[in-house]
Design an enzyme around this catalytic site. Structure first.
Site, PDB file in Angstrom:
ATOM      1  N   CYS A 284      -2.646  -0.720   7.590  1.00  0.00           N
ATOM      2  CA  CYS A 284      -2.269   0.479   6.850  1.00  0.00           C
ATOM      3  C   CYS A 284      -1.919   1.725   8.814  1.00  0.00           C
ATOM      4  O   CYS A 284      -1.238   2.076   9.004  1.00  0.00           O
ATOM      5  CB  CYS A 284      -2.581   1.221   5.649  1.00  0.00           C
ATOM      6  SG  CYS A 284      -1.555   0.416   4.583  1.00  0.00           S
TER       7      CYS A 284
ATOM      8  N   HIS B  76       0.841  -1.522   0.326  1.00  0.00           N
ATOM      9  CA  HIS B  76       0.249   0.252  -0.170  1.00  0.00           C
ATOM     10  C   HIS B  76       1.039   1.209  -0.176  1.00  0.00           C
ATOM     11  O   HIS B  76       2.046   1.411   0.473  1.00  0.00           O
ATOM     12  CB  HIS B  76      -1.351   0.120   0.833  1.00  0.00           C
ATOM     13  CG  HIS B  76      -2.344  -1.177   1.175  1.00  0.00           C
ATOM     14  ND1 HIS B  76      -2.851  -1.215   2.147  1.00  0.00           N
ATOM     15  CD2 HIS B  76      -1.803  -1.935   0.408  1.00  0.00           C
ATOM     16  CE1 HIS B  76      -4.229  -1.904   1.426  1.00  0.00           C
ATOM     17  NE2 HIS B  76      -3.392  -2.211   0.559  1.00  0.00           N
TER      18      HIS B  76
ATOM     19  N   GLU C 133       0.769   4.013   1.300  1.00  0.00           N
ATOM     20  CA  GLU C 133       0.896   4.519   3.415  1.00  0.00           C
ATOM     21  C   GLU C 133       2.152   3.814   3.118  1.00  0.00           C
ATOM     22  O   GLU C 133       3.543   4.238   3.620  1.00  0.00           O
ATOM     23  CB  GLU C 133       0.512   4.222   4.086  1.00  0.00           C
ATOM     24  CG  GLU C 133      -1.346   4.606   3.712  1.00  0.00           C
ATOM     25  CD  GLU C 133      -2.690   3.998   3.326  1.00  0.00           C
ATOM     26  OE1 GLU C 133      -3.655   4.171   3.108  1.00  0.00           O
ATOM     27  OE2 GLU C 133      -2.146   3.603   1.647  1.00  0.00           O
TER      28      GLU C 133
ATOM     29  N   CYS D 123      -6.519   1.848   4.869  1.00  0.00           N
ATOM     30  CA  CYS D 123      -7.086   0.614   5.668  1.00  0.00           C
ATOM     31  C   CYS D 123      -6.433  -0.118   7.310  1.00  0.00           C
ATOM     32  O   CYS D 123      -5.781   1.392   7.942  1.00  0.00           O
ATOM     33  CB  CYS D 123      -6.394  -0.538   4.494  1.00  0.00           C
ATOM     34  SG  CYS D 123      -4.971  -1.300   4.591  1.00  0.00           S
TER      35      CYS D 123
END
Length: 135
Positions: A110, A81, A83, A107
């Site tokens: 994250c 991801h 992040e 999410c």
């Protein structure tokens, strides 16, 4: 004509949008920007595989090649991801008290990484154009 400069939030969310364009996922491109308390960019990240790894856009991700519903089936995804990538490329010191600007709500996994990194707040824009801030 008077030039109107964007506020800091609009500016950094715009940079996150530009970073997202590098995302390798065929379902969604996400961008993230770590910004220090002095409003200097510390790191950026987009969703993509590890360097030299499989490419979603080349059809090498089982999740994206399936009809699994959005928000599920991540165990088959080859992507990291945005992040997480932004945090991986920032130093510990850079994260302390920083703000993470991201193109979508992080999410749950994250969010755990963000909280553990020392980031002070996360900002994203919701579907109504409102800026959300958490942490």
């Amino acid at each position: 004509m008077t030039h109107v400069r964007p506020d800091w939030t609009t500016y950094f969310l715009g940079i996150a949008e530009a970073v997202a364009a590098r995302g390798d996922c065929i379902r969604s491109q996400v961008g993230a920007v770590v910004v220090g308390p002095d409003r200097r960019i510390r790191s950026t990240g987009y969703n993509g595989s590890y360097p030299g790894g499989p490419s979603c856009s080349a059809g090498e991700c089982e999740r994206c090649n399936s009809d699994v519903p959005s928000g599920s089936g991540y165990e088959d995804c080859v992507e990291v991801h945005a992040e997480a990538n932004a945090l991986l490329y920032a130093s510990w010191e850079d994260c302390q008290g920083s703000t993470l600007y991201v193109t979508r709500k992080p999410c749950k996994d994250c969010t755990k990484l963000i909280r553990s990194s020392g980031v002070a707040k996360v900002v994203w824009q919701d579907s109504l154009g409102m800026h959300k801030v958490v942490l």
